[in-house]
Scaffold this motif. Sequence first.
Motif, mmCIF file in Angstrom:
data_model
loop_
_atom_site.group_PDB
_atom_site.id
_atom_site.type_symbol
_atom_site.label_atom_id
_atom_site.label_comp_id
_atom_site.label_asym_id
_atom_site.label_seq_id
_atom_site.Cartn_x
_atom_site.Cartn_y
_atom_site.Cartn_z
ATOM 1 N N LEU A 68 10.120 -6.185 8.686
ATOM 2 C CA LEU A 68 8.745 -6.504 8.315
ATOM 3 C C LEU A 68 7.845 -5.277 8.400
ATOM 4 N N SER A 69 8.116 -4.409 9.375
ATOM 5 C CA SER A 69 7.313 -3.201 9.515
ATOM 6 C C SER A 69 7.487 -2.281 8.313
ATOM 7 N N ASP A 70 8.740 -1.991 7.941
ATOM 8 C CA ASP A 70 8.983 -1.104 6.802
ATOM 9 C C ASP A 70 8.489 -1.723 5.495
ATOM 10 N N ALA A 71 8.745 -3.017 5.324
ATOM 11 C CA ALA A 71 8.328 -3.687 4.084
ATOM 12 C C ALA A 71 6.805 -3.709 3.958
ATOM 13 N N SER A 72 6.109 -3.947 5.060
ATOM 14 C CA SER A 72 4.645 -3.996 4.998
ATOM 15 C C SER A 72 4.064 -2.620 4.692
ATOM 16 N N ARG A 73 4.663 -1.572 5.232
ATOM 17 C CA ARG A 73 4.168 -0.228 4.945
ATOM 18 C C ARG A 73 4.408 0.141 3.484
ATOM 19 N N ILE A 115 -8.869 5.625 5.431
ATOM 20 C CA ILE A 115 -9.051 5.257 6.838
ATOM 21 C C ILE A 115 -8.639 3.806 7.069
ATOM 22 N N GLY A 116 -8.991 2.917 6.139
ATOM 23 C CA GLY A 116 -8.600 1.511 6.259
ATOM 24 C C GLY A 116 -7.092 1.329 6.220
ATOM 25 N N LEU A 117 -6.417 2.037 5.331
ATOM 26 C CA LEU A 117 -4.959 1.964 5.265
ATOM 27 C C LEU A 117 -4.330 2.536 6.528
ATOM 28 N N ALA A 118 -4.953 3.566 7.101
ATOM 29 C CA ALA A 118 -4.444 4.136 8.351
ATOM 30 C C ALA A 118 -4.475 3.107 9.475
ATOM 31 N N VAL A 119 -5.523 2.276 9.492
ATOM 32 C CA VAL A 119 -5.608 1.198 10.494
ATOM 33 C C VAL A 119 -4.408 0.261 10.363
ATOM 34 N N LEU A 120 -4.086 -0.134 9.134
ATOM 35 C CA LEU A 120 -2.983 -1.066 8.902
ATOM 36 C C LEU A 120 -1.640 -0.416 9.213
ATOM 37 N N PHE A 121 -1.496 0.872 8.923
ATOM 38 C CA PHE A 121 -0.265 1.578 9.289
ATOM 39 C C PHE A 121 -0.108 1.620 10.809
ATOM 40 N N GLY A 122 -1.212 1.835 11.523
ATOM 41 C CA GLY A 122 -1.162 1.850 12.984
ATOM 42 C C GLY A 122 -0.733 0.512 13.557
ATOM 43 N N MET A 123 -1.188 -0.573 12.946
ATOM 44 C CA MET A 123 -0.786 -1.913 13.391
ATOM 45 C C MET A 123 0.715 -2.107 13.211
ATOM 46 N N SER A 124 1.238 -1.659 12.084
ATOM 47 C CA SER A 124 2.674 -1.778 11.832
ATOM 48 C C SER A 124 3.485 -0.973 12.834
ATOM 49 N N ASP A 125 3.022 0.246 13.136
ATOM 50 C CA ASP A 125 3.722 1.103 14.098
ATOM 51 C C ASP A 125 3.821 0.454 15.472
#
Length: 410
Positions: free
Chosen positions: A89-94, A116-126
């Motif tokens: 799910l992490s890789d697919a969401s990114r 910046i908004g996409l960076a927030v979502l990437f941080g959540m996935s990480d």
Amino acid sequence: MSVESQIIEMQKVPVTKNRNFMFLFIAALFSSPGYYVYLIGAEWLMLTLTDNRFYFGMLFLAASIPRLLLLTAGGIIADRFNKRTILFLSDASRALLILVLIFLVWTDAVTAFHLIGLAVLFGMSDAFSYPALNALTPTLLHDDQLQRGNSLIQMTTQISPILGPALGGGMIALLGFEGVFSIAFGMLALSSLAVLLITLKKDEEGVEKPTPWEDLKEGFRYARKNELVISVVIVAFFINFFFSGPLAIGLPIIVKDIFEGSAIGLATVETSMGIGALLGAILLATIKLKKPGVALIGSLIALGILTAGTGLSVYLYLTAILVGIMGFLIQLINIPLMTMMQQTTEKKMLGRMMSFLMTVSTGLVPVSFLLTSSLLAAGVSIQLIIIVSGTVVTLIGIYCLKNKTIMRYQ
């Protein structure tokens, strides 16, 4: 098959012939470089969109805050649910997030705030992928295989700063931002498919606790009793503050503003770090450290000295050489640190301890990004910031020579 039988079986199977581990290795081989391809594209796009370097610092801060806030939850989830599913799910969401960015770039609608908004979502996935990955590795391997297994996983992580900047910088020049982000999307999509090929036994996933709150309390009780965990985390806590922020933000700015370089120049410096880190991972995959604690602290002192030297450098290629050596030393710090934690932690606690390590050790990283960005906005030279940071890291390493828990670890 019982857990004991599985452990005996893992002893008989070499790391490179362990089917599940090799699929994990392949997934990481695509995932980490794919993320770096995206990252260098996002970094250079941000530098292109705005001359305000505060926004550039916010790109890192935006990813680090949600990562920090959700890591504890990520560790609990890794101990309670299927780790393979979490990684998928992490890789697919990114990959899907990068598709959104491709659309924004293609329609010429992308702004600094989108990045910046996409960076927030990437941080959540990480926050969910990191504990799952580091808890899954020792589940697939025997304790005696962990240094080699961690080294192989780290190879994929450190191939990332080689392939990522090389592909990213080259594709920006040849195909533009749409090209670089398309490559990142493809690599993360392939990683998610490789993760699906991993098969886990039900009893490998551990026993669920009655409630997440009970899991959390048990994790804190366990950490307090583990002297090695406390020692490692305290050291990492301060190192990340003085190293991660200044270097992550500083290198792209130095290349563009000090050396007046291009995306290829940034790719050269970041690729150099990746090459050094890869060589360090290869070394630790072929030899077994007799005194990992001594290697860790010695490398930390040398890392601080070279960081300060990077701030003093006035030549692009000299900076690339220094950064390459730093990449090598980082592996002599990270791999022993991770292996120590995995070897001394019960399997059922691995997800929580890995998230605890990253949560506490990176707790000051958002502050580091914010402080570095603020100093830059106030007119402080990025070179001065890096020199001071390297000096402090050196002093921390010297102080750690007194830490017997780490120094005497066998």
